[in-house]
Design a protein around this motif. Structure first.
Motif, PDB file in Angstrom:
ATOM      1  N   ASP A 235       0.826  -1.208   0.000  1.00 15.27           N
ATOM      2  CA  ASP A 235       0.000   0.000   0.000  1.00 15.27           C
ATOM      3  C   ASP A 235       0.859   1.256   0.000  1.00 15.27           C
ATOM      4  O   ASP A 235       0.542   2.240  -0.672  1.00 15.27           O
ATOM      5  CB  ASP A 235      -0.915  -0.003   1.230  1.00 15.27           C
ATOM      6  CG  ASP A 235      -1.904   1.152   1.223  1.00 15.27           C
ATOM      7  OD1 ASP A 235      -2.761   1.209   0.327  1.00 15.27           O
ATOM      8  OD2 ASP A 235      -1.802   2.013   2.120  1.00 15.27           O
ATOM      9  N   SER A 236       1.980   1.206   0.736  1.00 17.46           N
ATOM     10  CA  SER A 236       2.878   2.360   0.759  1.00 17.46           C
ATOM     11  C   SER A 236       3.463   2.624  -0.626  1.00 17.46           C
ATOM     12  O   SER A 236       3.582   3.771  -1.063  1.00 17.46           O
ATOM     13  CB  SER A 236       4.004   2.128   1.767  1.00 17.46           C
ATOM     14  OG  SER A 236       4.903   3.204   1.776  1.00 17.46           O
ATOM     15  N   ILE A 237       3.820   1.554  -1.346  1.00 21.10           N
ATOM     16  CA  ILE A 237       4.366   1.709  -2.698  1.00 21.10           C
ATOM     17  C   ILE A 237       3.298   2.255  -3.641  1.00 21.10           C
ATOM     18  O   ILE A 237       3.559   3.139  -4.462  1.00 21.10           O
ATOM     19  CB  ILE A 237       4.912   0.356  -3.205  1.00 21.10           C
ATOM     20  CG1 ILE A 237       6.114  -0.071  -2.363  1.00 21.10           C
ATOM     21  CG2 ILE A 237       5.304   0.452  -4.684  1.00 21.10           C
ATOM     22  CD1 ILE A 237       6.591  -1.480  -2.642  1.00 21.10           C
ATOM     23  N   LEU A 238       2.070   1.746  -3.514  1.00 19.26           N
ATOM     24  CA  LEU A 238       0.985   2.212  -4.373  1.00 19.26           C
ATOM     25  C   LEU A 238       0.681   3.689  -4.150  1.00 19.26           C
ATOM     26  O   LEU A 238       0.405   4.425  -5.091  1.00 19.26           O
ATOM     27  CB  LEU A 238      -0.278   1.375  -4.123  1.00 19.26           C
ATOM     28  CG  LEU A 238      -0.279  -0.041  -4.712  1.00 19.26           C
ATOM     29  CD1 LEU A 238      -1.538  -0.795  -4.302  1.00 19.26           C
ATOM     30  CD2 LEU A 238      -0.161   0.003  -6.234  1.00 19.26           C
ATOM     31  N   ILE A 239       0.734   4.118  -2.882  1.00 17.08           N
ATOM     32  CA  ILE A 239       0.482   5.534  -2.568  1.00 17.08           C
ATOM     33  C   ILE A 239       1.516   6.419  -3.259  1.00 17.08           C
ATOM     34  O   ILE A 239       1.192   7.492  -3.781  1.00 17.08           O
ATOM     35  CB  ILE A 239       0.506   5.770  -1.043  1.00 17.08           C
ATOM     36  CG1 ILE A 239      -0.710   5.145  -0.386  1.00 17.08           C
ATOM     37  CG2 ILE A 239       0.542   7.264  -0.726  1.00 17.08           C
ATOM     38  CD1 ILE A 239      -0.696   5.223   1.129  1.00 17.08           C
ATOM     39  N   SER A 240       2.778   5.960  -3.276  1.00 17.52           N
ATOM     40  CA  SER A 240       3.824   6.760  -3.913  1.00 17.52           C
ATOM     41  C   SER A 240       3.630   6.850  -5.422  1.00 17.52           C
ATOM     42  O   SER A 240       4.059   7.810  -6.059  1.00 17.52           O
ATOM     43  CB  SER A 240       5.207   6.173  -3.596  1.00 17.52           C
ATOM     44  OG  SER A 240       5.356   4.892  -4.187  1.00 17.52           O
ATOM     45  N   ILE A 241       2.975   5.838  -6.012  1.00 15.91           N
ATOM     46  CA  ILE A 241       2.709   5.845  -7.455  1.00 15.91           C
ATOM     47  C   ILE A 241       1.465   6.659  -7.770  1.00 15.91           C
ATOM     48  O   ILE A 241       1.471   7.516  -8.660  1.00 15.91           O
ATOM     49  CB  ILE A 241       2.551   4.398  -7.983  1.00 15.91           C
ATOM     50  CG1 ILE A 241       3.846   3.615  -7.758  1.00 15.91           C
ATOM     51  CG2 ILE A 241       2.157   4.406  -9.461  1.00 15.91           C
ATOM     52  CD1 ILE A 241       3.732   2.142  -8.078  1.00 15.91           C
ATOM     53  N   ASN A 242       0.404   6.375  -7.030  1.00 13.59           N
ATOM     54  CA  ASN A 242      -0.868   7.074  -7.257  1.00 13.59           C
ATOM     55  C   ASN A 242      -1.645   7.109  -5.947  1.00 13.59           C
ATOM     56  O   ASN A 242      -2.078   6.054  -5.469  1.00 13.59           O
ATOM     57  CB  ASN A 242      -1.680   6.372  -8.340  1.00 13.59           C
ATOM     58  CG  ASN A 242      -2.903   7.176  -8.750  1.00 13.59           C
ATOM     59  OD1 ASN A 242      -3.464   7.944  -7.967  1.00 13.59           O
ATOM     60  ND2 ASN A 242      -3.329   7.012 -10.000  1.00 13.59           N
ATOM     61  N   PRO A 243      -1.845   8.285  -5.350  1.00 12.37           N
ATOM     62  CA  PRO A 243      -2.551   8.387  -4.067  1.00 12.37           C
ATOM     63  C   PRO A 243      -3.970   7.837  -4.103  1.00 12.37           C
ATOM     64  O   PRO A 243      -4.543   7.533  -3.055  1.00 12.37           O
ATOM     65  CB  PRO A 243      -2.562   9.901  -3.787  1.00 12.37           C
ATOM     66  CG  PRO A 243      -1.426  10.443  -4.592  1.00 12.37           C
ATOM     67  CD  PRO A 243      -1.352   9.588  -5.817  1.00 12.37           C
ATOM     68  N   ASN A 244      -4.554   7.700  -5.284  1.00 11.77           N
ATOM     69  CA  ASN A 244      -5.916   7.176  -5.385  1.00 11.77           C
ATOM     70  C   ASN A 244      -5.981   5.681  -5.103  1.00 11.77           C
ATOM     71  O   ASN A 244      -7.047   5.142  -4.816  1.00 11.77           O
ATOM     72  CB  ASN A 244      -6.483   7.453  -6.784  1.00 11.77           C
ATOM     73  CG  ASN A 244      -6.654   8.932  -7.045  1.00 11.77           C
ATOM     74  OD1 ASN A 244      -7.009   9.686  -6.143  1.00 11.77           O
ATOM     75  ND2 ASN A 244      -6.384   9.364  -8.277  1.00 11.77           N
ATOM     76  N   TYR A 245      -4.824   4.998  -5.187  1.00 14.70           N
ATOM     77  CA  TYR A 245      -4.778   3.560  -4.932  1.00 14.70           C
ATOM     78  C   TYR A 245      -4.439   3.281  -3.466  1.00 14.70           C
ATOM     79  O   TYR A 245      -3.509   2.557  -3.154  1.00 14.70           O
ATOM     80  CB  TYR A 245      -3.748   2.878  -5.827  1.00 14.70           C
ATOM     81  CG  TYR A 245      -4.027   2.977  -7.302  1.00 14.70           C
ATOM     82  CD1 TYR A 245      -5.328   3.004  -7.788  1.00 14.70           C
ATOM     83  CD2 TYR A 245      -2.986   3.037  -8.215  1.00 14.70           C
ATOM     84  CE1 TYR A 245      -5.593   3.091  -9.143  1.00 14.70           C
ATOM     85  CE2 TYR A 245      -3.240   3.126  -9.584  1.00 14.70           C
ATOM     86  CZ  TYR A 245      -4.544   3.155 -10.036  1.00 14.70           C
ATOM     87  OH  TYR A 245      -4.791   3.240 -11.380  1.00 14.70           O
ATOM     88  N   HIS A 246      -5.196   3.875  -2.597  1.00 16.52           N
ATOM     89  CA  HIS A 246      -4.897   3.745  -1.162  1.00 16.52           C
ATOM     90  C   HIS A 246      -5.932   2.870  -0.480  1.00 16.52           C
ATOM     91  O   HIS A 246      -7.135   3.062  -0.647  1.00 16.52           O
ATOM     92  CB  HIS A 246      -4.878   5.123  -0.504  1.00 16.52           C
ATOM     93  CG  HIS A 246      -4.733   5.079   0.984  1.00 16.52           C
ATOM     94  ND1 HIS A 246      -3.684   4.459   1.618  1.00 16.52           N
ATOM     95  CD2 HIS A 246      -5.526   5.572   1.971  1.00 16.52           C
ATOM     96  CE1 HIS A 246      -3.827   4.568   2.931  1.00 16.52           C
ATOM     97  NE2 HIS A 246      -4.934   5.247   3.163  1.00 16.52           N
ATOM     98  N   LEU A 247      -5.452   1.877   0.262  1.00 19.91           N
ATOM     99  CA  LEU A 247      -6.328   1.019   1.053  1.00 19.91           C
ATOM    100  C   LEU A 247      -6.166   1.396   2.517  1.00 19.91           C
ATOM    101  O   LEU A 247      -5.049   1.361   3.042  1.00 19.91           O
ATOM    102  CB  LEU A 247      -5.956  -0.458   0.849  1.00 19.91           C
ATOM    103  CG  LEU A 247      -6.930  -1.511   1.389  1.00 19.91           C
ATOM    104  CD1 LEU A 247      -8.279  -1.394   0.696  1.00 19.91           C
ATOM    105  CD2 LEU A 247      -6.346  -2.912   1.192  1.00 19.91           C
ATOM    106  N   PRO A 248      -7.246   1.801   3.199  1.00 14.84           N
ATOM    107  CA  PRO A 248      -7.128   2.215   4.604  1.00 14.84           C
ATOM    108  C   PRO A 248      -6.446   1.143   5.454  1.00 14.84           C
ATOM    109  O   PRO A 248      -6.677  -0.053   5.279  1.00 14.84           O
ATOM    110  CB  PRO A 248      -8.585   2.418   5.037  1.00 14.84           C
ATOM    111  CG  PRO A 248      -9.308   2.715   3.771  1.00 14.84           C
ATOM    112  CD  PRO A 248      -8.615   1.903   2.700  1.00 14.84           C
TER     113      PRO A 248
END
Length: 412
Positions: A235-248
């Motif tokens: 999730d941390s890697i996804l946030i760095s790529i695109n903040p919309n791909y965030h799982l709480p």
């Protein structure tokens, strides 16, 4: 001064003198009574109080507590301590093992998870070494706090900073800026606590009333740990790529703990061992701090300084001392709403100071409260408010000064 702020100060005072209060009065009782008083006085409505609770954090803690209970039930604490006991470890080796293990666990699984997992290990080690549990429990608290500073998933406030602080690559940014302060602070803490132990030095027969683990299937607990690590890092890697791909993070923890309840035949025991008082403490804390924020007292006190919250000296002072009054997670949530400038150096300094603030008082960090209440659940008196504060005061001062110099003068 609003009623909610008065209640907050009273809560702080009661926790600081709890050693002189009736033994049945726990930290979660004090915080809960404060929240009830605020609700009864109409400082916030029941609807506002409910929506003001960060249920994402509550869900995360429930999932982590479930995984930690399953790990203990699988006998992981006994196996670790049996291994150490076979090699006849000294106090220094045991202390080093506990601090390194707890620090790494905090960096990967967050400080609250490390506090839950590490408490029975610290208590078992104290029994093997025949020393007071106090030293190892305090060592657990400080190593969990310091270790959690290193990664964006190390503690809830770092998660908030990574998510809301506009950091493009949280994992590498935290590691680059904070690895030196983390290692330095951990080394200083180790040698200081070793010195403290030599001063205390007397053997002790006090031991924890730890429930016997069932030693059932271990793979559900290990699978849950693996899922939690992979999902948090992913999730941390996804946030760095695109903040919309965030799982709480609350959803992550609930998904990760599913193997514990789906495949563990001791699931009822695990559910019973979840630290429910600490969950109640957090719910009450969010109500209290939410009422203080809604009162506007903080904004009034800051006055024109509200536009200078990114200045290093002011940021350090407010984030450090604010963490003592509100605990660091609610403080960061409030601070991020008031900040107008969110540069990377500002975010890193905010993370370091609010995290290291947890080493001053018990209530300064949620992980400290978790260790206290976990120990008390096992019928161990962990440490008093002032015993904790005085023992860790040198660590707090040295680590804070070094981190400030490193971030402001070396890295910036």
């Amino acid at each position: 001064m609003s009623f909610s702020l008065i209640i907050t100060i009273i809560i702080f005072i009661l926790i600081s003198i709890r050693q002189w209060l009736p033994s049945w009065l726990r930290i979660w009782h004090i915080m809960s009574m404060g929240a009830i008083a605020i609700l009864l006085m109409g400082e916030v409505s029941f609807k506002s109080a409910f929506t003001g609770v960060d249920w994402n954090v509550i869900a995360y803690l429930f999932g982590v507590f479930s995984i930690a209970a399953a790990l203990y039930d699988s006998g992981i604490s006994d196996r670790m301590c049996d291994y150490l006991n076979k090699h006849h470890p000294s106090i220094s080796i045991s202390l080093l093992f506990l601090m390194v293990f707890s620090g790494i666990t905090a960096a990967v699984l967050t400080n609250d998870a490390a506090a839950v997992i590490g408490t029975p290990i610290a208590l078992t080690l104290a029994r093997l070494l025949k020393i007071r549990p106090t030293l190892l429990l305090i060592a657990l608290c400080t190593s969990v706090t310091i270790g959690s500073m290193l990664t964006p998933v190390g503690n809830p406030q770092n998660i908030l900073i990574a998510a809301k602080g506009h950091i493009t690559n949280p994992m590498s940014s935290f590691a680059l800026w904070l690895i030196v302060p983390t290692v330095f602070s951990m080394l200083f803490a180790f040698f200081w606590l070793l010195y403290v132990q030599k001063k205390w030095g007397s053997p002790c027969q006090e031991h924890a009333d730890l429930p016997k683990p069932n030693h059932g299937s271990t793979w559900p607990a290990y699978l849950s740990v693996g899922m939690l690590i992979i999902m948090i890092l992913g999730d941390s890697i996804l946030i760095s790529i695109n903040p919309n791909y965030h799982l709480p993070i609350g959803v992550i923890a609930l998904i990760a703990c599913l193997p514990v309840y789906c495949f563990n035949r001791h699931r009822k025991t695990v559910l019973k061992e979840v630290d429910w008082p600490t969950l109640i403490f957090f719910v009450a804390m969010f109500i209290v701090t939410g009422a203080v924020l809604a009162s506007g007292d903080l904004q009034t006190w800051l006055g024109p300084k509200i536009n200078e919250l990114d200045h290093p000296p002011l940021l350090t002072m407010i984030s450090f001392w604010g963490s003592q009054l509100f605990s660091n997670v609610p403080l960061i949530e409030i601070y991020l709403q008031l900040l107008t400038q969110q540069s990377l150096p500002t975010m890193m300094l905010l993370s370091a100071t609010s995290t290291l603030a947890g080493n001053l008082f018990i209530i300064s960090a949620a992980s400290n409260v978790i260790v206290v209440q976990q120990a008390e659940k096992f019928n161990v008196k962990p440490f008093s408010f002032w015993e904790f504060a005085l023992t860790l005061l040198p660590i707090t001062i040295v680590s804070l000064i070094f981190s400030y110099i490193w971030i402001v003068f070396v890295m910036s």
